[in-house]
Structures are given as C-alpha cells and as structure tokens.
Design an enzyme around this catalytic site. Sequence first.
Site, PDB file in Angstrom:
ATOM      1  N   ASP A 198     -26.798  -3.139-122.782  1.00 43.00           N
ATOM      2  CA  ASP A 198     -26.448  -1.839-123.362  1.00 43.00           C
ATOM      3  C   ASP A 198     -26.715  -1.775-124.864  1.00 43.00           C
ATOM      4  OD1 ASP A 198     -24.346  -3.402-124.254  1.00 43.00           O
ATOM      5  OD2 ASP A 198     -22.761  -2.055-123.552  1.00 43.00           O
ATOM      6  N   ASP A 200     -28.557  -7.867-125.023  1.00 43.63           N
ATOM      7  CA  ASP A 200     -27.367  -8.667-124.750  1.00 43.63           C
ATOM      8  C   ASP A 200     -27.274  -8.837-123.234  1.00 43.63           C
ATOM      9  OD1 ASP A 200     -26.834  -5.991-124.306  1.00 43.63           O
ATOM     10  OD2 ASP A 200     -24.749  -6.109-124.946  1.00 43.63           O
ATOM     11  N   SER A 241     -20.793  -8.568-121.191  1.00 40.63           N
ATOM     12  CA  SER A 241     -21.726  -8.200-122.258  1.00 40.63           C
ATOM     13  C   SER A 241     -22.326  -9.430-122.942  1.00 40.63           C
ATOM     14  CB  SER A 241     -21.003  -7.297-123.252  1.00 40.63           C
ATOM     15  OG  SER A 241     -21.899  -6.704-124.158  1.00 40.63           O
ATOM     16  N   ASP A 287     -25.622  -7.543-120.794  1.00 48.71           N
ATOM     17  CA  ASP A 287     -25.597  -6.420-119.856  1.00 48.71           C
ATOM     18  C   ASP A 287     -26.560  -5.301-120.249  1.00 48.71           C
ATOM     19  OD1 ASP A 287     -24.092  -5.407-122.019  1.00 48.71           O
ATOM     20  OD2 ASP A 287     -22.828  -4.195-120.707  1.00 48.71           O
TER      21      ASP A 287
END
Length: 450
Positions: free
Chosen positions: A244, A240, A103, A242
């Site tokens: 999400d 961010d 992340s 990743d």
Amino acid sequence: MGKYFGTDGVRGTYGDTLMNTGFAYRLGSALGRYLAASKRNAMLNAVIGRDTRMSGPNLVDALVQGLNKHGVHVHDLGIVPTPAVAQSVLEQLSDVGIAVTASHNPAQDNGIKLFNSKGCKLTVVEEDALEKLVDAESDSLDDRPLAKSYPLDGAAFYINYLSSLMDQGCLCGWKIVLDLANGATCETSPAVFRRWGAELILIGDNPDGENINKGVGSECPQALCQAVREHKANLGVAHDGDGDRLVVCDEKGELVDGDVLLGIFGLYALKSGALRNNTLVATIQSNLGLDHALRQAGGRVERVDVGDRNVARKMRSLDVNIGGESSGHIIFSDFATTGDGLLAAVKLVELMCKTRKPLSQLRREITLFPQKTLNLKVAEKRPLDTLKKLPRAMEKLEAEFGESGRLLVRYSGTEPKLRLLVEAEDPKVVTKALKSLEKAARADLEVIDS
C-alpha cells in the site's frame, strides 16, 4: 487508539494475546454480528486477502469461521496487495473487505485491516463499536463452524485494472528495478510492468512465509539503489509487505524523499488543472517545503494527523483527489479509495513519460526545508496545555516564523517521549529554535537523560 485497533488496523506478534486464531475468530464473529445488525435479513458478503506470512492462512480461516457463524458469504482473494482488497470490495459489491497483513513489520508479526462497503478504512467510531462486540464474543472451539469460503482471483482483477491505466507496450526500452519485499506484490507489480513492455530486475520476489520485509522492501532500500546503478535502470521501485506504499530511487540510484514525491504529484496536477480545489492533503509530519512549493504555484497544503485513513477522510471532505504521507502512502482518489504503492508508481512513470524528464530532474522541482528533531524521554506525559514555558516558547516561535518555518511538538503514542521538530528556510534558525524548545521543555517536564 482503541483497545485493539491502532492507527492502521490491528497488529501484533503472531501467537501473542492479541494476534492469534482465537482473537481472529472473535473479530470475525463480531464483524459478522455487526453487519447482520446493520443489514437485517439481507445477504452479507465479504472479501478477504492476505500477504505472504506463514501465519496468514490460519488467521484467514479463523476470520472466515467467525463470519460464517453469522451467515456471511466470503470470497477468498488469496495473496494480494491490500489495495486489491479495497478494489475487490467495490468489484464484488461486498459489505466488508479484510486484509490479513502486518504491512512493513517483520514476518513474526501479523495484522488485520478492515474496509467498509465503499472500500474505505473504518472510522474510529466503527472500530470502537467492533471492539465492544469482540469482548462479548467467545472463542470456544465448540462454537466454530467449518470455514467455508469461495476462491476469487483478486490479483487478476487488480492487474487488469492497473495495467489499463497506460497503453500496452508504452515502456518498451525502459529498465525498472522492482523490490517486492517478498510480500503481497510478488505477482501483481511485475505483471503490470511487463504488460507495458518494461525490462524488469526483481528483488525480494521469492517469498517463503518467513522472509517478508527481511532485508528488502521499502524499509531496506539499499539493494534497490545498488541494483539501479548496476543495471543502469530508469527507475527503482520498492514496496512494503502489503503493497500500500512505495519508496523510489531515481536513475542515479538516489532515494527520493516521500515528501518530494508527493510534491511532484501535487505540483504537476496543479499546473495542469487536475488538482481539485488546488489542494494537496498531507500529514503533520510532512516537510514545509511541500507547502512552499504548492503555494508558489497557486495551490495549498491541508494537513491532518498521521495515518492514511485521516488523509483519505480529509480528501473526501474537501473534495481533493491527491494526498498522502511522507512514508509513501499516496492516495489518488480518482483511481483508488486507499493508498496504493503500485498505483503511485504508475502515476510517477506516467508523469515521467509526459514530461520526458528523468526522476533526477523532476525531484529538483521540490526543495525541502532544513529540519531538525529531538526526542526527550520524560517521566510523565503531562498535557501540553497545562505546561507554562513550552506553550509560550512555541507561540513566540510560531509568530516569528510566520509561513517561513514550522514546529511540531507532540508526545509519542507508544513511548514516554516528547518529540520536537523544527523546520525553516535557514538552518541556523532551525538549530536556535530547537534549543529554545528543548530549554522550555526541560523547565516544564522531568526529562530523563540516558
């Protein structure tokens, strides 16, 4: 938190005792064994995707080896945002989805997030069961089959779905700054906004395996704000690593608090009759101004512990379709099963188009309460319900506040610290209440002043 799983999967520095190919193989094998036990004699399928970290391919291969050991058929999605993995689970009717990502953490870290066959994150009970199986596994090189997976363009599925939510060319004349954190969204987010005709200024769009989140992305939005001002853009969006969650800034280059963003979504959905059960789900970290704004409009806020998994579970149990965290994890359950930064950006742009209001104007509709926090380092994290003065002080303040103030007292999950938070409409009341809590805490606990 479990032995391996934290609030959002497994995470650690690559090469340490937790995050390495041996552990990934054991987790993959444990997952395969778990699936085989739950679906006897059935064909088992998994999808796996990753962000741009250099350690990603090695971890993916090890996970695939472990899954293959139990006959699991694996589709490799390549570099995709985490929400694309959850979507692919549903598209491919898979038994499990795996995102290899840490992340917003720096490049030396990596992690593993798991989704069940419904595209939802695993429950604590499921994670506990997996942890027991992981401990029973061997990571001997002799036991490992060759990794065999089948490539699948997960990015294309995701791009097509997200871009279908608004009309082609609808953002002609718009200028948008995208900060992609040198991460998993480098292909997907620009492709979607370009299909709508927006002119893009890109930041953090050259991943090299080692620069994910490095001075860019949702954790470092300074360059985003500056670029919006320089290019006179309509909006700034930062992901961010990743993808999400997101951070946004308005056309003036001013950051918008995550609670304000969540409040805007909740308020307009409520006004249009689109907020199911007139309820927005947030976490205990969210500002009381959110509750105040929704309550004035005839709605309410339901709170849960920190973690988008907890938000999603509460949303399902209450049949609510919007929820999220102040960190930028926002879930629109009518469109996705998990937090999705690009989807949240899409819904924000859609709202700006419908209202014909710039974000600097929309943000003024949510007023956050003054807030103060204090962290006290303690010698021992004694259970709060065994203390004497602090619980009494909390009870007294809560009675005085009613619905006009809020306090949160909890221990840090990772450090020997007591965290105190107070919010109220009057900043003087906030200061006085925080001092009262601190005094009671010091009377009950041994506080270490540095």
